[in-house]
Design an enzyme around this catalytic site. Structure first.
Site, short mmCIF file in Angstrom:
data_model
loop_
_atom_site.label_atom_id
_atom_site.label_comp_id
_atom_site.label_asym_id
_atom_site.label_seq_id
_atom_site.Cartn_x
_atom_site.Cartn_y
_atom_site.Cartn_z
N GLU A 9 -5.11 -8.70 0.91
CA GLU A 9 -5.76 -8.39 2.19
C GLU A 9 -7.25 -8.19 1.96
O GLU A 9 -7.65 -7.45 1.07
CB GLU A 9 -5.23 -7.09 2.82
CG GLU A 9 -3.86 -7.20 3.43
CD GLU A 9 -3.36 -5.90 4.06
OE1 GLU A 9 -4.19 -5.11 4.57
OE2 GLU A 9 -2.13 -5.68 4.01
N GLU A 20 0.80 -1.23 0.00
CA GLU A 20 0.00 0.00 0.00
C GLU A 20 0.83 1.27 0.00
O GLU A 20 0.88 1.99 1.01
CB GLU A 20 -0.94 0.03 1.21
CG GLU A 20 -1.96 -1.07 1.21
CD GLU A 20 -2.97 -0.93 2.36
OE1 GLU A 20 -2.84 0.00 3.19
OE2 GLU A 20 -3.90 -1.74 2.42
C1 FCB Z 1 -4.15 -2.15 5.68
C2 FCB Z 1 -2.73 -2.47 6.09
C3 FCB Z 1 -2.63 -3.55 7.14
C4 FCB Z 1 -3.75 -3.43 8.17
C5 FCB Z 1 -5.08 -3.27 7.53
C6 FCB Z 1 -6.25 -3.19 8.49
O1 FCB Z 1 -4.20 -0.87 5.16
O2 FCB Z 1 -1.98 -2.90 4.97
O3 FCB Z 1 -1.35 -3.50 7.69
O4 FCB Z 1 -3.48 -2.49 9.13
O5 FCB Z 1 -5.07 -2.14 6.71
#
Ligand code: FCB
Length: 453
Positions: free
Chosen positions: A357, A169
């Protein structure tokens, strides 16, 4: 008859959990680790309640049991983990710390033994503090130091780890860290976020080369957080505001990585993106070198409303209608379909995709029978995975899903106040309790299919 095409996933689909070093490892002073910008930022009060990650979920010491739990008890086949740069090159550049490399080497060996496919992130925000003192991501040299560190890690782990993610990110590192002041290093200067964004991307491009030079049979990608963004109304102002927000959150990364350019629309608010002293000749060629895969993270769906009162950008981001989480972000798991198809639909990108994620925080607690009944998370995963299935049907080559996250953890500015794990961690005793969602996910992974409705 059941229509299994709606629920089954392709053979060999990876079912995994994602993690990040700083959020779970603890052991911040062990084995020669240097300081990171997050150690400093939390000391300066950057996290909820002043929470610190010095122990966190103690994964640095407890990883053998945690890996066994995820493989044997949850049936997961993939782990996305990150390497802490300050453990490998404590001063950011120069001397390599053998003890840091040994640690990850042992961890990867255990993954191999257990049959866990590793996906290794090289930068999940823990920049060595020494580099921050020289400007951090505002200093172009940091990009090269990152590539040098990436080469060291690949040289050691690349015989077993075949999937490397350069950055996690870059939006968060650049904008939350340099414009919003919510993440380390805690700056509040929009223009600086643009410079940091470019240097992060440059670091990605240089690392891509460096990794490939070390190990020819590894694959390399980058993880982006893409948002579902819609205008608040059809007014010309809202349409324009939404397009600007989309350029900042999504297109700055997709355009540069997949098409070798920065979005025109963004140059008005981030003039650095057209400044030849920052975007130097050859940079965008390097940034847009072909990737092996894309990692996509999904969390929010938002509406963007023009608001002249907001400095620089002139807009506000609002959650899409419906339920929200503790941050006030909309809980719309189905929005993941839109972001998964976007590279294909808008850029003709046919790269393999990993959903690196997906998950959310809920108010989890241990009930009197000792169970954590996180039905809200199960419903969230179920809806998200059905949307992943639809994206597959639309032709996106999705190879796996990593849920966020294996263990309750240190959630950056939210400290320990937000629980995203499929495993409940009692931080005092470090006891692990599988939440109901972990067992639900186990069944999905075993059947390689979602429950039929
Ligand atoms: C994302 C991050 C991860 C975590 C989630 C909830 O933005 O990559 O590390 O904190 O959010």
């Amino acid at each position: 008859m059941t229509d299994t095409s709606q629920t089954a996933f392709p053979e060999g689909f990876l079912w995994g959990a994602a993690t990040a070093a700083y959020q779970i490892e603890g052991a911040t002073r062990a084995d020669g680790r240097g300081e990171s910008i997050w150690d400093v930022f939390v000391r300066q009060g950057g996290s909820h309640n002043g929470d610190r990650a010095d122990i966190a979920a103690d994964f640095y010491n407890r990883y053998p049991d945690d890996l066994r739990m995820m493989r044997h008890d949850y049936g997961l086949t993939g782990l996305r983990f990150s390497v802490a740069w300050p453990r490998i090159v404590p001063a950011g550049a120069g001397a390599v710390n053998a003890a840091g490399l040994d640690h990850y080497d042992r961890m990867v060996d255990l993954m191999m033994e257990l049959g866990i496919t590793p996906l290794c992130t090289l930068y999940h925000w823990d920049l060595p503090q020494t580099l921050q003192e020289r400007g951090g991501w505002l200093n172009r040299d940091t990009s090269q130091h990152f590539a040098d560190y990436a080469a060291v890690v690949t040289d050691r782990l690349g015989d077993r780890v075949k999937r490397f993610v350069t950055l996690n990110e870059p939006w968060s590192a650049a904008f939350m860290g340099h414009a919003q002041g919510l993440h380390a290093p805690g700056l509040r200067d929009y223009g600086k976020a643009g410079i940091a964004a470019h240097h992060l991307l440059l670091g990605h491009g240089l690392a891509l080369e460096a990794i490939r030079a070390q190990a020819s049979d590894v694959t390399v990608g980058v993880t982006l957080w893409l948002n579902s963004i819609k205008p608040f109304s059809n007014s010309a102002e809202d349409l324009d505001a939404a397009s600007l927000a989309d350029a900042e959150s999504n297109r700055i990364w997709l355009d540069s990585l997949l098409a070798g350019r920065y979005p025109e629309r963004l140059v008005q608010t981030l003039p650095c993106l057209a400044d030849p002293t920052i975007i130097q000749p050859g940079d965008l060629e390097l940034i847009s070198r072909p990737l092996d895969f894309l990692g996509l993270n999904y969390y929010v769906r938002e509406l963007v409303k023009a608001d002249r009162g907001v400095p620089v950008t002139g807009y506000r981001r609002l959650p899409a209608p419906g339920p929200t989480n503790y941050r006030g972000d909309s809980l719309s798991p189905e929005g993941i379909e839109e972001i998964l198809v976007r590279p294909l639909v808008d850029y003709g990108c046919t790269l393999p995709v990993y959903c690196t994620e997906v998950g959310n925080a809920f108010n989890d607690y241990v009930d009197p029978t000792g169970r954590v009944r996180d039905g809200g998370r199960i419903a969230y995963f179920d809806a998200a995975l059905r949307a992943v299935r639809r994206a597959l049907d639309r032709g996106v080559d999705i190879r796996g899903v990593f849920v966020w996250t294996l263990l309750d953890d240190f959630e950056w500015d939210a400290g320990f106040s937000a629980r995203y794990g499929i495993t409940y961690v009692d931080y005092g005793s470090q006891k692990r309790i599988p939440k109901d969602s972990a067992l639900w996910l186990r069944d999905v992974a075993r059947r390689n299919a979602l429950p039929t409705l």
